[in-house]
Design a protein around this motif. Structure first.
Motif, PDB file in Angstrom:
ATOM      1  N   ASN A  12       0.864  -1.173   0.000  1.00 55.35           N
ATOM      2  CA  ASN A  12       0.000   0.000   0.000  1.00 55.35           C
ATOM      3  C   ASN A  12       0.905   1.229   0.000  1.00 55.35           C
ATOM      4  N   GLN A  13       1.060   1.825  -1.173  1.00 50.06           N
ATOM      5  CA  GLN A  13       1.969   2.960  -1.345  1.00 50.06           C
ATOM      6  C   GLN A  13       1.599   4.140  -0.451  1.00 50.06           C
ATOM      7  N   GLU A  14       0.311   4.399  -0.327  1.00 51.01           N
ATOM      8  CA  GLU A  14      -0.156   5.547   0.442  1.00 51.01           C
ATOM      9  C   GLU A  14       0.232   5.440   1.923  1.00 51.01           C
ATOM     10  N   GLU A  15       0.122   4.243   2.469  1.00 48.94           N
ATOM     11  CA  GLU A  15       0.435   4.022   3.882  1.00 48.94           C
ATOM     12  C   GLU A  15       1.869   3.555   4.110  1.00 48.94           C
ATOM     13  N   ASP A  16       2.585   3.222   3.020  1.00 45.50           N
ATOM     14  CA  ASP A  16       3.920   2.617   3.091  1.00 45.50           C
ATOM     15  C   ASP A  16       3.890   1.352   3.955  1.00 45.50           C
ATOM     16  N   THR A  17       2.900   0.497   3.676  1.00 43.77           N
ATOM     17  CA  THR A  17       2.750  -0.760   4.396  1.00 43.77           C
ATOM     18  C   THR A  17       2.626  -1.927   3.427  1.00 43.77           C
ATOM     19  N   VAL A  18       2.866  -3.105   3.952  1.00 48.12           N
ATOM     20  CA  VAL A  18       2.617  -4.332   3.202  1.00 48.12           C
ATOM     21  C   VAL A  18       1.582  -5.144   3.969  1.00 48.12           C
ATOM     22  N   HIS A  19       0.689  -5.754   3.235  1.00 47.86           N
ATOM     23  CA  HIS A  19      -0.356  -6.599   3.808  1.00 47.86           C
ATOM     24  C   HIS A  19      -0.157  -7.997   3.222  1.00 47.86           C
ATOM     25  N   ILE A  20      -0.232  -8.994   4.090  1.00 43.78           N
ATOM     26  CA  ILE A  20      -0.018 -10.373   3.648  1.00 43.78           C
ATOM     27  C   ILE A  20      -1.148 -11.247   4.178  1.00 43.78           C
ATOM     28  N   PHE A  21      -1.596 -12.160   3.326  1.00 43.80           N
ATOM     29  CA  PHE A  21      -2.572 -13.167   3.718  1.00 43.80           C
ATOM     30  C   PHE A  21      -2.069 -14.508   3.210  1.00 43.80           C
ATOM     31  N   ALA A  22      -2.168 -15.531   4.032  1.00 41.78           N
ATOM     32  CA  ALA A  22      -1.822 -16.879   3.583  1.00 41.78           C
ATOM     33  C   ALA A  22      -2.883 -17.861   4.035  1.00 41.78           C
ATOM     34  N   SER A  23      -3.116 -18.835   3.190  1.00 38.61           N
ATOM     35  CA  SER A  23      -4.033 -19.930   3.471  1.00 38.61           C
ATOM     36  C   SER A  23      -3.311 -21.229   3.110  1.00 38.61           C
ATOM     37  N   VAL A  24      -3.285 -22.162   4.054  1.00 38.66           N
ATOM     38  CA  VAL A  24      -2.626 -23.450   3.806  1.00 38.66           C
ATOM     39  C   VAL A  24      -3.614 -24.552   4.165  1.00 38.66           C
ATOM     40  N   PRO A  25      -3.966 -25.405   3.184  1.00 40.10           N
ATOM     41  CA  PRO A  25      -4.918 -26.477   3.476  1.00 40.10           C
ATOM     42  C   PRO A  25      -4.327 -27.495   4.452  1.00 40.10           C
ATOM     43  N   LYS A  26      -5.198 -28.126   5.191  1.00 43.63           N
ATOM     44  CA  LYS A  26      -4.795 -29.054   6.248  1.00 43.63           C
ATOM     45  C   LYS A  26      -3.761 -30.098   5.799  1.00 43.63           C
ATOM     46  N   PRO A  27      -3.897 -30.724   4.635  1.00 44.40           N
ATOM     47  CA  PRO A  27      -2.911 -31.735   4.255  1.00 44.40           C
ATOM     48  C   PRO A  27      -1.473 -31.200   4.116  1.00 44.40           C
ATOM     49  N   LEU A  28      -1.325 -29.886   3.931  1.00 40.23           N
ATOM     50  CA  LEU A  28       0.013 -29.305   3.761  1.00 40.23           C
ATOM     51  C   LEU A  28       0.567 -28.688   5.041  1.00 40.23           C
ATOM     52  N   GLN A  29      -0.263 -28.567   6.068  1.00 39.11           N
ATOM     53  CA  GLN A  29       0.149 -27.863   7.276  1.00 39.11           C
ATOM     54  C   GLN A  29       1.273 -28.555   8.039  1.00 39.11           C
ATOM     55  N   CYS A  71      -4.874 -20.255   8.257  1.00 39.15           N
ATOM     56  CA  CYS A  71      -5.175 -18.957   7.666  1.00 39.15           C
ATOM     57  C   CYS A  71      -4.566 -17.854   8.525  1.00 39.15           C
ATOM     58  N   PHE A  72      -3.784 -16.976   7.928  1.00 42.00           N
ATOM     59  CA  PHE A  72      -3.111 -15.937   8.697  1.00 42.00           C
ATOM     60  C   PHE A  72      -3.079 -14.652   7.891  1.00 42.00           C
ATOM     61  N   ASN A  73      -3.289 -13.519   8.575  1.00 47.43           N
ATOM     62  CA  ASN A  73      -3.323 -12.201   7.960  1.00 47.43           C
ATOM     63  C   ASN A  73      -2.370 -11.303   8.727  1.00 47.43           C
ATOM     64  N   GLY A  74      -1.489 -10.574   8.033  1.00 47.60           N
ATOM     65  CA  GLY A  74      -0.544  -9.710   8.724  1.00 47.60           C
ATOM     66  C   GLY A  74      -0.285  -8.414   7.982  1.00 47.60           C
ATOM     67  N   LYS A  75       0.311  -7.468   8.711  1.00 47.07           N
ATOM     68  CA  LYS A  75       0.618  -6.152   8.159  1.00 47.07           C
ATOM     69  C   LYS A  75       1.998  -5.735   8.671  1.00 47.07           C
ATOM     70  N   GLY A  76       2.776  -5.117   7.788  1.00 49.91           N
ATOM     71  CA  GLY A  76       4.093  -4.639   8.164  1.00 49.91           C
ATOM     72  C   GLY A  76       4.402  -3.308   7.511  1.00 49.91           C
ATOM     73  N   ALA A  77       5.611  -2.808   7.738  1.00 49.39           N
ATOM     74  CA  ALA A  77       6.004  -1.485   7.252  1.00 49.39           C
ATOM     75  C   ALA A  77       6.986  -1.587   6.095  1.00 49.39           C
ATOM     76  N   GLY A  78       6.839  -0.667   5.133  1.00 43.04           N
ATOM     77  CA  GLY A  78       7.828  -0.510   4.074  1.00 43.04           C
ATOM     78  C   GLY A  78       7.523  -1.240   2.784  1.00 43.04           C
ATOM     79  N   VAL A  79       6.951  -0.522   1.812  1.00 40.92           N
ATOM     80  CA  VAL A  79       6.636  -1.138   0.514  1.00 40.92           C
ATOM     81  C   VAL A  79       7.895  -1.589  -0.221  1.00 40.92           C
ATOM     82  N   GLY A  80       9.021  -0.997   0.104  1.00 40.32           N
ATOM     83  CA  GLY A  80      10.275  -1.395  -0.531  1.00 40.32           C
ATOM     84  C   GLY A  80      10.686  -2.821  -0.197  1.00 40.32           C
TER      85      GLY A  80
END
Length: 125
Positions: A56-73, A99-108
């Motif tokens: 997100n350029q405006e906020e200078d943040t990165v947003h991440i979402f991951a989903s991993v099905p049970k057989p791969l966990q 399922c996990f959702n996270g946010k961090g700093a720095g689009v670079g």
């Protein structure tokens, strides 16, 4: 729109028999829990792990979402995938091994996050 692009990437990965997909969402606002949850539901019954990242350029943040099905966990959890790939951006979030959702700093940091996500997902090959 976000959902269509992500699901198209998932479909392509499935056609190519890949165990995971990493998809960069164009900068159009944050990955909302609803979008993440919808993708998680749609991919729950597929044998594919999904990693979505967005800068997100405006906020200078990165947003991440991951989903991993049970057989791969046993090889990779969504929580570890997001937290490890997002270390460089100090990503914090919440969720579970499925399922996990996270946010961090720095689009670079986006290229490093994508690279780390691919490295971590290599255990699924």
């Amino acid at each position: 729109r976000v959902m269509d692009g992500a699901m198209q990437a998932v479909g392509t990965a499935l056609e190519e028999n890949k165990p995971f997909v990493i998809y960069h969402i164009p900068d159009s606002g944050a990955i909302t829990p609803k979008v993440g949850g919808d993708i998680g539901k749609k991919t729950k019954k597929t044998p594919i792990a999904v990693f979505l990242v967005q800068a997100n350029q405006e906020e200078d943040t990165v947003h991440i979402f991951a989903s991993v099905p049970k057989p791969l966990q046993g090889k990779l959890s969504a929580k570890d995938w997001v937290e490890n790939a997002g270390t460089v951006a100090e990503v914090k979030g919440g969720g579970s091994p499925a399922c996990f959702n996270g946010k961090g700093a720095g689009v670079g940091h986006l290229p490093a996050i994508v690279s780390a996500a691919a490295d971590a997902a290599a255990v699924l090959n």
